[in-house]
Design a protein around this motif. Sequence first.
Motif, mmCIF file in Angstrom:
data_model
loop_
_atom_site.group_PDB
_atom_site.id
_atom_site.type_symbol
_atom_site.label_atom_id
_atom_site.label_comp_id
_atom_site.label_asym_id
_atom_site.label_seq_id
_atom_site.Cartn_x
_atom_site.Cartn_y
_atom_site.Cartn_z
ATOM 1 N N VAL A 157 26.709 70.795 36.367
ATOM 2 C CA VAL A 157 27.701 71.860 36.154
ATOM 3 C C VAL A 157 27.304 72.577 34.860
ATOM 4 C CG1 VAL A 157 30.128 72.447 35.774
ATOM 5 C CG2 VAL A 157 29.539 70.537 37.285
ATOM 6 N N ALA A 158 27.087 73.891 34.959
ATOM 7 C CA ALA A 158 26.699 74.665 33.775
ATOM 8 C C ALA A 158 27.692 75.799 33.566
ATOM 9 C CB ALA A 158 25.285 75.208 33.940
ATOM 10 N N GLY A 159 28.038 76.018 32.308
ATOM 11 C CA GLY A 159 28.995 77.085 31.980
ATOM 12 C C GLY A 159 28.377 78.078 31.011
ATOM 13 N N SER A 160 29.045 79.196 30.833
ATOM 14 C CA SER A 160 28.552 80.225 29.919
ATOM 15 C C SER A 160 28.577 79.711 28.473
ATOM 16 C CB SER A 160 29.437 81.466 30.053
ATOM 17 O OG SER A 160 29.506 82.139 28.832
ATOM 18 N N SER A 161 27.435 79.847 27.782
ATOM 19 C CA SER A 161 27.348 79.374 26.383
ATOM 20 C C SER A 161 28.410 80.052 25.532
ATOM 21 C CB SER A 161 25.987 79.702 25.777
ATOM 22 O OG SER A 161 24.984 79.252 26.610
ATOM 23 N N ASN A 162 28.618 81.344 25.743
ATOM 24 C CA ASN A 162 29.598 82.068 24.931
ATOM 25 C C ASN A 162 30.994 81.492 25.109
ATOM 26 O OD1 ASN A 162 27.762 83.780 23.889
ATOM 27 N ND2 ASN A 162 28.161 85.450 25.340
ATOM 28 N N THR A 163 31.367 81.251 26.357
ATOM 29 C CA THR A 163 32.701 80.708 26.633
ATOM 30 C C THR A 163 32.866 79.358 25.945
ATOM 31 O OG1 THR A 163 32.616 81.789 28.763
ATOM 32 C CG2 THR A 163 34.296 80.106 28.507
ATOM 33 N N ILE A 164 31.848 78.508 26.069
ATOM 34 C CA ILE A 164 31.914 77.168 25.470
ATOM 35 C C ILE A 164 32.012 77.272 23.948
ATOM 36 C CG2 ILE A 164 30.585 75.029 25.102
ATOM 37 C CD1 ILE A 164 29.469 75.466 28.000
ATOM 38 N N GLN A 165 31.152 78.109 23.375
ATOM 39 C CA GLN A 165 31.155 78.249 21.904
ATOM 40 C C GLN A 165 32.483 78.816 21.398
ATOM 41 O OE1 GLN A 165 29.012 76.707 20.134
ATOM 42 N NE2 GLN A 165 27.881 76.207 21.999
ATOM 43 N N ASN A 166 33.060 79.727 22.180
ATOM 44 C CA ASN A 166 34.349 80.297 21.768
ATOM 45 C C ASN A 166 35.462 79.258 21.784
ATOM 46 O OD1 ASN A 166 33.404 82.812 21.169
ATOM 47 N ND2 ASN A 166 33.807 83.661 23.191
ATOM 48 N N VAL A 167 35.407 78.356 22.749
ATOM 49 C CA VAL A 167 36.410 77.279 22.800
ATOM 50 C C VAL A 167 36.255 76.384 21.572
ATOM 51 C CG1 VAL A 167 37.098 75.178 24.026
ATOM 52 C CG2 VAL A 167 36.694 77.276 25.309
ATOM 53 N N ILE A 168 35.013 76.059 21.256
ATOM 54 C CA ILE A 168 34.750 75.190 20.095
ATOM 55 C C ILE A 168 35.263 75.857 18.819
ATOM 56 C CG2 ILE A 168 32.899 74.196 18.671
ATOM 57 C CD1 ILE A 168 31.320 73.906 21.374
ATOM 58 N N LYS A 169 34.935 77.142 18.696
ATOM 59 C CA LYS A 169 35.338 77.888 17.485
ATOM 60 C C LYS A 169 36.863 78.002 17.393
ATOM 61 C CE LYS A 169 34.371 82.075 15.003
ATOM 62 N NZ LYS A 169 34.123 83.473 15.208
ATOM 63 N N CYS A 170 37.460 78.286 18.518
ATOM 64 C CA CYS A 170 38.906 78.470 18.573
ATOM 65 C C CYS A 170 39.633 77.177 18.173
ATOM 66 C CB CYS A 170 39.248 78.855 20.016
ATOM 67 S SG CYS A 170 40.795 79.656 20.164
ATOM 68 N N CYS A 171 39.145 76.047 18.680
ATOM 69 C CA CYS A 171 39.752 74.760 18.323
ATOM 70 C C CYS A 171 39.590 74.523 16.827
ATOM 71 C CB CYS A 171 39.115 73.623 19.128
ATOM 72 S SG CYS A 171 39.639 73.606 20.844
ATOM 73 N N GLU A 172 38.380 74.804 16.330
ATOM 74 C CA GLU A 172 38.116 74.640 14.897
ATOM 75 C C GLU A 172 39.110 75.449 14.074
ATOM 76 O OE1 GLU A 172 33.577 74.253 14.467
ATOM 77 O OE2 GLU A 172 34.219 75.880 13.116
ATOM 78 N N MET A 173 39.319 76.711 14.485
ATOM 79 C CA MET A 173 40.265 77.572 13.765
ATOM 80 C C MET A 173 41.685 77.019 13.845
ATOM 81 S SD MET A 173 38.792 81.285 14.864
ATOM 82 C CE MET A 173 40.172 82.241 14.325
ATOM 83 N N ALA A 174 41.959 76.261 14.904
ATOM 84 C CA ALA A 174 43.296 75.691 15.071
ATOM 85 C C ALA A 174 43.417 74.346 14.355
ATOM 86 C CB ALA A 174 43.603 75.527 16.554
ATOM 87 N N GLY A 175 42.307 73.893 13.732
ATOM 88 C CA GLY A 175 42.349 72.666 12.943
ATOM 89 C C GLY A 175 42.020 71.392 13.702
ATOM 90 N N VAL A 176 41.448 71.530 14.924
ATOM 91 C CA VAL A 176 41.033 70.327 15.664
ATOM 92 C C VAL A 176 39.593 70.502 16.141
ATOM 93 C CG1 VAL A 176 43.299 69.538 16.451
ATOM 94 C CG2 VAL A 176 42.082 71.252 17.810
ATOM 95 N N LYS A 177 38.948 69.360 16.410
ATOM 96 C CA LYS A 177 37.565 69.423 16.867
ATOM 97 C C LYS A 177 37.533 69.225 18.388
ATOM 98 C CE LYS A 177 33.053 67.453 16.157
ATOM 99 N NZ LYS A 177 32.584 66.277 16.829
#
Length: 406
Positions: A157-177
Amino acid sequence: MGEGSYITGLDIGTSKIVAVVARVTETTTEVTGVGIVPSVGVRKGVIVDIESAAAAIREAVKKVRAISGVEVKEVCTGISDGQIKSFKSTGAIALTTDTITQRDVDKVMETAGTVYVPLDKEIMHMIPVEYIVDGEGQIHNPVGMKGMRLEVNVQVVAGSSNTIQNVIKCCEMAGVKAADIVFNPLASSAAVLRENEKDYGAILIDIGGGTTDIVVFKNGAFMGAAVIDIGGNQFTNDIAVGLRLPVAEAERLKKAYGMATFPDEYFGEEITVTADMEERRISKSFITEIIKARSEELTGMIKDAILGIPGFSWQPWSVVLTGAVAELKGLEGLIASVLDLPVRIGTCQLSGIGDKIRGPMYATTVGLVSYTRKRYYEGSSSDTFTTGQYSMSKWFKGLVGKFFNK
Ligand SMILES: Nc1ncnc2c1ncn2[C@@H]1O[C@H](COP(=O)(O)OP(=O)(O)OP(=O)(O)O)[C@@H](O)[C@H]1O
Ligand SMILES: [Mg+2]
């Protein structure tokens, strides 16, 4: 990981964001906190406004912290959008010792992992479908068997790198990893599919606000997936446009009167709708006709998507519906008649305060917890995950407690 450790699942949906904290052991899952907020900044499963989405995630996490008393640092989250692709890969090795070891299994999975993935995509999962020892297939765990050649068929299963990176960044901004990112319907399936359904053959269809996700299981293994870029919000939009109503009013009418199939007596019955502070009388059948047409169209697309999954052929599949749209009146029956298969609505069984999140709309959230727990306790040459670079070593070493907030 000790007894009674905690896992946090975070479902960043198009309509809602849900954080769930559960205390897990090898055999039990007890929900100790649930935080639900309306989703902002997410369109068709993709984060389109990081700041707004991060603020909503922070709010959901804050709620779940307050209820569970657990200091959430890491979450297991998921994605699903039209960019996600699942495809087959194979691996093979010659065996050097006469008994197959876990190292051999890891090695053969590694050969299956050397698969072409477009530059803008990242591998999210590599799930073994079957191992083959000296030509004998349908093996789930070859460790301890004797042979000269080991092969594996996997689903990638492969997903868009941008979508994945945005989720990671968004969580980081929300204070969780974001410690793990799972393909959403795989999570849902972990919450609602029974083992015997997966063995005989099961299709899970999750119809959310933004997307319709489909995963198929056979012989106990994941055999393919499809994502359709249409969900319940499209139904609301159709009513809003068709009857020139504000979205909130269209949403209310959809939930109150929407039906995928509807009886004749609906014709002629009138209801009051509100637009621009003014009341209007309209025939109830306007709403049901719009919903019926959209339901029929979506059901047809679901059927085509299922038939398009490589290797799919007709058999008495069990169909399980999740996502909040599963609650649309008549949809279960419509899908059953179009697919000509039995359909049930998938609900989650959990102890603790899990009763709050039993409904089909929470299958992904609950599944993120079940999926992580299962993967931890049952080991994991079965899967992989990426935050940034695809990491083989992480996959092979197993997922040592990194999802668990003590
Ligand atoms: N009783 C109902 N009848 C019809 N539609 C409903 C009903 N209840 C909720 N919905 C619709 O379900 C959708 C939300 O589903 P869900 O909560 O599963 O979405 P999500 O997980 O946030 O989104 P996605 O998974 O697509 O990113 C909305 O479009 C909502 O209007
Ligand atoms: Mg969802």
